[in-house]
Design a protein around this motif. Structure first.
Motif, mmCIF file in Angstrom:
data_model
loop_
_atom_site.group_PDB
_atom_site.id
_atom_site.type_symbol
_atom_site.label_atom_id
_atom_site.label_comp_id
_atom_site.label_asym_id
_atom_site.label_seq_id
_atom_site.Cartn_x
_atom_site.Cartn_y
_atom_site.Cartn_z
ATOM 1 N N HIS A 1 0.830 -1.220 0.000
ATOM 2 C CA HIS A 1 0.000 0.000 0.000
ATOM 3 C C HIS A 1 0.867 1.275 0.000
ATOM 4 N N GLY A 2 0.310 2.399 0.447
ATOM 5 C CA GLY A 2 1.037 3.680 0.429
ATOM 6 C C GLY A 2 0.307 4.726 -0.387
ATOM 7 N N GLY A 3 0.539 5.992 -0.057
ATOM 8 C CA GLY A 3 -0.106 7.092 -0.766
ATOM 9 C C GLY A 3 -1.616 7.029 -0.585
ATOM 10 N N ARG A 4 -2.358 7.113 -1.722
ATOM 11 C CA ARG A 4 -3.825 7.129 -1.631
ATOM 12 C C ARG A 4 -4.380 5.763 -1.218
ATOM 13 N N ASP A 5 -3.557 4.730 -1.266
ATOM 14 C CA ASP A 5 -3.979 3.389 -0.833
ATOM 15 C C ASP A 5 -3.461 3.152 0.582
ATOM 16 N N ARG A 6 -4.360 3.318 1.558
ATOM 17 C CA ARG A 6 -3.945 3.195 2.964
ATOM 18 C C ARG A 6 -3.910 1.757 3.434
ATOM 19 N N GLY A 7 -4.443 0.806 2.644
ATOM 20 C CA GLY A 7 -4.573 -0.568 3.111
ATOM 21 C C GLY A 7 -5.627 -0.615 4.205
ATOM 22 N N ALA A 8 -5.468 -1.541 5.141
ATOM 23 C CA ALA A 8 -6.432 -1.645 6.240
ATOM 24 C C ALA A 8 -6.262 -0.445 7.159
ATOM 25 N N LYS A 9 -7.386 0.039 7.707
ATOM 26 C CA LYS A 9 -7.317 1.152 8.659
ATOM 27 C C LYS A 9 -8.298 0.886 9.783
ATOM 28 N N TRP A 10 -7.786 0.733 10.998
ATOM 29 C CA TRP A 10 -8.614 0.419 12.160
ATOM 30 C C TRP A 10 -8.107 1.198 13.360
ATOM 31 N N GLY A 11 -9.042 1.829 14.073
ATOM 32 C CA GLY A 11 -8.683 2.495 15.327
ATOM 33 C C GLY A 11 -7.555 3.503 15.171
ATOM 34 N N GLY A 12 -7.555 4.211 14.040
ATOM 35 C CA GLY A 12 -6.532 5.227 13.818
ATOM 36 C C GLY A 12 -5.185 4.673 13.381
ATOM 37 N N VAL A 13 -5.098 3.356 13.202
ATOM 38 C CA VAL A 13 -3.837 2.748 12.759
ATOM 39 C C VAL A 13 -3.941 2.394 11.277
ATOM 40 N N SER A 14 -2.990 2.903 10.484
ATOM 41 C CA SER A 14 -2.983 2.655 9.049
ATOM 42 C C SER A 14 -1.952 1.590 8.699
ATOM 43 N N GLU A 15 -2.429 0.610 7.923
ATOM 44 C CA GLU A 15 -1.545 -0.488 7.530
ATOM 45 C C GLU A 15 -0.354 0.002 6.707
ATOM 46 N N ALA A 16 -0.608 0.938 5.774
ATOM 47 C CA ALA A 16 0.455 1.419 4.883
ATOM 48 C C ALA A 16 1.645 1.951 5.686
ATOM 49 N N TYR A 17 1.339 2.626 6.781
ATOM 50 C CA TYR A 17 2.363 3.208 7.649
ATOM 51 C C TYR A 17 3.162 2.102 8.353
ATOM 52 N N LEU A 18 2.451 1.120 8.913
ATOM 53 C CA LEU A 18 3.114 0.019 9.622
ATOM 54 C C LEU A 18 4.000 -0.796 8.670
ATOM 55 N N ASN A 19 3.486 -1.037 7.445
ATOM 56 C CA ASN A 19 4.249 -1.819 6.472
ATOM 57 C C ASN A 19 5.609 -1.177 6.204
ATOM 58 N N LEU A 20 5.601 0.156 6.054
ATOM 59 C CA LEU A 20 6.852 0.864 5.766
ATOM 60 C C LEU A 20 7.801 0.809 6.969
ATOM 61 N N LYS A 21 7.242 0.930 8.170
ATOM 62 C CA LYS A 21 8.065 0.867 9.385
ATOM 63 C C LYS A 21 8.788 -0.484 9.477
ATOM 64 N N VAL A 22 8.048 -1.572 9.258
ATOM 65 C CA VAL A 22 8.656 -2.907 9.330
ATOM 66 C C VAL A 22 9.679 -3.078 8.200
ATOM 67 N N ALA A 23 9.313 -2.615 7.004
ATOM 68 C CA ALA A 23 10.206 -2.763 5.839
ATOM 69 C C ALA A 23 11.548 -2.080 6.087
ATOM 70 N N LYS A 24 11.524 -0.888 6.689
ATOM 71 C CA LYS A 24 12.783 -0.172 6.932
ATOM 72 C C LYS A 24 13.620 -0.874 7.995
ATOM 73 N N LYS A 25 12.961 -1.520 8.943
ATOM 74 C CA LYS A 25 13.691 -2.295 9.949
ATOM 75 C C LYS A 25 14.311 -3.534 9.298
ATOM 76 N N VAL A 26 13.581 -4.170 8.399
ATOM 77 C CA VAL A 26 14.109 -5.328 7.665
ATOM 78 C C VAL A 26 15.324 -4.897 6.846
ATOM 79 N N GLU A 27 15.188 -3.755 6.180
ATOM 80 C CA GLU A 27 16.281 -3.237 5.359
ATOM 81 C C GLU A 27 17.549 -3.028 6.202
ATOM 82 N N ALA A 28 17.384 -2.423 7.380
ATOM 83 C CA ALA A 28 18.540 -2.143 8.242
ATOM 84 C C ALA A 28 19.210 -3.438 8.691
ATOM 85 N N LEU A 29 18.401 -4.436 9.048
ATOM 86 C CA LEU A 29 18.955 -5.719 9.508
ATOM 87 C C LEU A 29 19.683 -6.442 8.370
ATOM 88 N N LEU A 30 19.115 -6.409 7.166
ATOM 89 C CA LEU A 30 19.768 -7.065 6.027
ATOM 90 C C LEU A 30 21.066 -6.359 5.664
#
Ligand SMILES: [Zn+2]
Length: 201
Positions: free
Chosen positions: A37-66
């Motif tokens: 997701h990302g941009g106009r596609d937020r993915g799932a959104k529940w209780g003020g939490v956006s999936e697109a945002y979480l996906n990027l956070k995890v991805a950047k952590k994966v990138e740093a570890l790799l």
């Protein structure tokens, strides 16, 4: 020919070294990480939490570890921008020997559902999915919902390389949403993904 055993021993060692280096080099050279997701596609959104945002956070952590493990890594997006599914697959298809890992969080109208699950669309992808799934569920200590055949996902069937899609938790479940939104949870999910990637080498 008294030296013949020595030559054959030498050749055996050479062959062993060749095999060892092949195993070490692994079956892929680049890991393409796709924050869903990302941009106009937020993915799932529940209780003020956006999936697109979480996906990027995890991805950047994966990138740093790799990167810390000196494994070449490429993200399909590095900011909150919209990409089509074809654009995401095209990034992976630029590389000869890549694996593709799409990162998502899940949601369901039944808010009691929780846990992690990983999708694949090929035999090679299935092996990577199994490794990622076991590590992510172990680290995050949530329900292991197993691996599933997901040919319906465009990012899985448009990528030429082995590809998986990992759902790191259900943000529709209030308990799991609170966990998913925390940096420590995202770090545990990232660690599980990276361990699964390394085990699949
Ligand atoms: Zn998603």
């Amino acid at each position: 020919m008294y030296h013949k055993p020595m030559i054959s021993a030498f050749l055996s060692i050479l062959m062993l070294l060749a095999c060892a280096s092949t195993a070490f080099a692994g079956k892929y050279t680049t890991v393409v990480i796709d924050p869903g997701h990302g941009g106009r596609d937020r993915g799932a959104k529940w209780g003020g939490v956006s999936e697109a945002y979480l996906n990027l956070k995890v991805a950047k952590k994966v990138e740093a570890l790799l990167k810390a493990k000196k494994i070449p890594v490429r993200l399909t997006r590095r900011s909150d921008v919209y990409l089509t599914l074809a654009q995401r697959a095209a990034v992976a298809n630029r590389y000869k020997d890549a694996i593709f890992v799409s990162i998502h969080f899940n949601a369901h109208n039944n808010t009691s559902i929780k846990g992690v699950e990983t999708f694949y669309a090929s035999a090679k992808g299935k092996r990577i999915a199994a490794n990622i799934q076991s590590r992510v569920s172990r680290h995050t200590k949530t329900r292991n919902r197993g691996i599933k055949y997901g040919m319906g996902f465009a990012v899985l069937n448009q990528t030429k390389c082995p590809a998986v899609l990992v759902e790191c938790g259900f943000i529709s479940n209030p308990y799991e949403r609170r966990r998913c939104a925390q940096s420590w949870y995202q770090s545990l999910a990232a660690r599980g993904i990276v361990e699964g990637i390394i085990k699949s080498r």
